[in-house]
Design an enzyme around this catalytic site. Structure first.
Site, PDB file in Angstrom:
ATOM      1  CG  ASP A 146      -0.345   0.550   2.481  1.00 42.54           C
ATOM      2  OD1 ASP A 146       0.846   0.288   2.727  1.00 42.54           O
ATOM      3  OD2 ASP A 146      -1.061   1.247   3.220  1.00 42.54           O
ATOM      4  CD  GLU A 147       4.949   2.641   3.290  1.00 47.02           C
ATOM      5  OE1 GLU A 147       5.881   3.296   3.733  1.00 47.02           O
ATOM      6  OE2 GLU A 147       4.536   1.604   3.847  1.00 47.02           O
TER       7      GLU A 147
HETATM    8  N1  DCP Z   1       0.184  -4.459   8.032  1.00 50.89           N
HETATM    9  C1  DCP Z   1       0.328  -5.655   8.705  1.00 50.89           C
HETATM   10  N2  DCP Z   1       1.032  -5.704   9.869  1.00 50.89           N
HETATM   11  C2  DCP Z   1       1.585  -4.586  10.393  1.00 50.89           C
HETATM   12  C3  DCP Z   1       1.459  -3.353   9.723  1.00 50.89           C
HETATM   13  C4  DCP Z   1       0.733  -3.336   8.536  1.00 50.89           C
HETATM   14  O1  DCP Z   1      -0.166  -6.664   8.223  1.00 50.89           O
HETATM   15  N3  DCP Z   1       2.262  -4.653  11.557  1.00 50.89           N
HETATM   16  C5  DCP Z   1      -0.601  -4.436   6.798  1.00 50.89           C
HETATM   17  C6  DCP Z   1      -2.017  -4.019   7.060  1.00 50.89           C
HETATM   18  C7  DCP Z   1      -2.108  -2.601   6.585  1.00 50.89           C
HETATM   19  C8  DCP Z   1      -1.061  -2.555   5.495  1.00 50.89           C
HETATM   20  O2  DCP Z   1      -0.077  -3.503   5.875  1.00 50.89           O
HETATM   21  O3  DCP Z   1      -3.404  -2.268   6.111  1.00 50.89           O
HETATM   22  C9  DCP Z   1      -0.466  -1.182   5.326  1.00 50.89           C
HETATM   23  O4  DCP Z   1       0.243  -0.817   6.483  1.00 50.89           O
HETATM   24  P1  DCP Z   1       0.267   0.667   7.004  1.00 50.89           P
HETATM   25  O5  DCP Z   1       1.326   0.754   8.032  1.00 50.89           O
HETATM   26  O6  DCP Z   1       0.334   1.618   5.857  1.00 50.89           O
HETATM   27  O7  DCP Z   1      -1.129   0.821   7.776  1.00 50.89           O
HETATM   28  P2  DCP Z   1      -2.562   1.138   7.215  1.00 50.89           P
HETATM   29  O8  DCP Z   1      -2.559   1.398   5.755  1.00 50.89           O
HETATM   30  O9  DCP Z   1      -3.482   0.056   7.659  1.00 50.89           O
HETATM   31  O10 DCP Z   1      -2.967   2.443   7.993  1.00 50.89           O
HETATM   32  P3  DCP Z   1      -2.431   3.938   7.791  1.00 50.89           P
HETATM   33  O11 DCP Z   1      -3.640   4.738   7.417  1.00 50.89           O
HETATM   34  O12 DCP Z   1      -1.868   4.336   9.103  1.00 50.89           O
HETATM   35  O13 DCP Z   1      -1.400   3.893   6.691  1.00 50.89           O
HETATM   36 MG    MG Z   2      -1.172   2.662   4.870  1.00 49.82          MG
END
Ligand code: DCP
Ligand code: MG
Length: 362
Positions: free
Chosen positions: A106-107
């Site tokens: 996602d990044e």
């Molecule tokens: N992820 C995971 N375990 C983690 C961190 C993240 O499986 N310890 C997965 C789930 C997230 C995705 O990776 O949806 C992307 O991680 P991000 O750190 O970008 O977190 P999010 O996209 O969920 O939230 P944010 O809005 O803070 O970016």
């Molecule tokens: Mg994210």
């Protein structure tokens, strides 16, 4: 680096949870945890912003998350869907530049100093990318724009969700001074704790130390911390090389000469290639058949379509014609292979190892 670069960092908001809320309207507006069930030993992969208000976060044991928020809905992850969205957003990135460095599903970092549509403003590109992502996936992303990777990443995180933050050179010091040291690139938990113990809490504290002192304290990394604290980060955006082809082949247990048997083997291979292509999100137009005869002599025959070949049926439709252009059947065959190549879009296929390591489900 003589010219000031233009770097964008894009990060989807609450990625897995946002996908689940998109696909199930009953989950919208609710605290949603994606990951292990609360009655298991699993953990939360991520949670919706509604759930974050209860202090739930990634990697928290699901049981603990349920205690904090009894109303939370727990859903298992659907990696294939996340992977598809990831491919969609990467295709969007590549409309602007091929200098795309994905960090996870996602990044990604983008270097848009030079870009395909020749848009001079990186901020405008970030606005456009966010809009394209929303239009194509129904999801929001946050973007950071700056002149290096370190600051672009800090910026994308600054106003989540659906944020857009620009850190121009003249604003860098202000951001860095207030930044907790734990947010600096390369500062892990152990180093962070050491810094705190030394009274170094923010970028401003780091900046007060000489490079020599930082190296003395933290070894080689000390020099990096010094550079970052002064807003300097020369790390280039390193694109993942797009895969040029994807193939499967099999050596047969015994040499065969019946065409029907060959087609059965090829159908199996076509299924494997199609599955791999789907996983990788790559789009190939050229299919190549490889035939190795019993005497180890080998030939290949190719055909290119005007469109992307995606399913096993697409691939198999071409096989009789390709087989006809070999001596398979007249001569016995010991190996068959199918390769798809000629990608339409330079998307790339690395799946983030991070998700796979976590114990989602028992
Ligand atoms: N992820 C995971 N375990 C983690 C961190 C993240 O499986 N310890 C997965 C789930 C997230 C995705 O990776 O949806 C992307 O991680 P991000 O750190 O970008 O977190 P999010 O996209 O969920 O939230 P944010 O809005 O803070 O970016
Ligand atoms: Mg994210």
């Amino acid at each position: 680096m003589s010219q000031t670069r233009k770097i964008i960092h894009i990060d989807m908001d609450a990625f897995y949870a946002a996908v689940e809320q998109r696909d199930n309207p009953a989950l919208r507006g609710r605290p949603v945890c994606v990951g292990g069930r609360p009655d298991s030993r699993g953990v939360v992969a991520t949670c919706s912003y509604e759930a974050r208000r209860y202090g739930i976060h990634s990697a928290m044991p699901s049981r603990q998350a349920a205690q904090r928020c009894p109303d939370a809905v727990f859903v298992p992850p659907r990696f294939t869907v996340y992977k598809e969205v990831s491919n969609q957003i990467r295709r969007i990135f590549h409309e602007y530049t091929d200098l795309v460095e994905p960090l996870s599903l996602d990044e990604a970092f983008l270097d848009v100093t030079v870009n395909k549509p020749a848009i001079p403003s990186a901020t405008r590109i970030a606005v456009a990318i966010k809009a394209r992502i929303r239009e194509h996936t129904g999801l929001t992303a946050s973007a950071g724009v700056s002149y290096n990777k370190f600051l672009a990443k800090i910026a994308s995180d600054f106003r989540k969700p659906d944020g857009l933050t620009v850190i121009p050179p003249e604003k860098a010091a202000e951001f860095i001074d207030r930044l907790p040291v734990g947010r600096f690139f390369g500062v892990g938990r152990v180093t962070e704790a050491r810094m705190q113990a030394l009274g170094i809490h923010t970028g401003a504290d780091l900046k007060r130390l000489t490079p020599a002192r930082l190296v003395q304290l933290f070894g080689k990394s000390g020099a990096l911390y010094h550079a970052f604290a002064h807003g300097r980060d020369e790390r280039p955006v390193v694109p993942h090389r797009p895969r040029k082809s994807l193939g499967k082949e099999t050596t047969l247990a015994t040499d065969i000469h019946r065409r029907q048997e060959m087609m059965a083997v090829l159908a199996e291979l076509a299924g494997q290639v199609a599955a791999a292509v789907k996983r990788s999100g790559l789009l190939g137009r050229t299919v190549t058949l490889k035939v190795k005869y019993a005497d180890f002599q080998q030939v290949t025959r190719s055909w290119s379509a005007g469109y992307a070949l995606q399913t096993a049926d697409d691939i198999m439709a071409v096989m009789p014609g390709l087989l006809d252009r070999t001596e398979a059947g007249v001569r016995k065959v010991r190996l068959l292979g199918i390769t798809l190549s000629g990608w339409q879009s330079p998307a790339e296929a690395e799946i983030s190892a991070r998700q796979l390591r976590l114990p989602f489900m028992d």
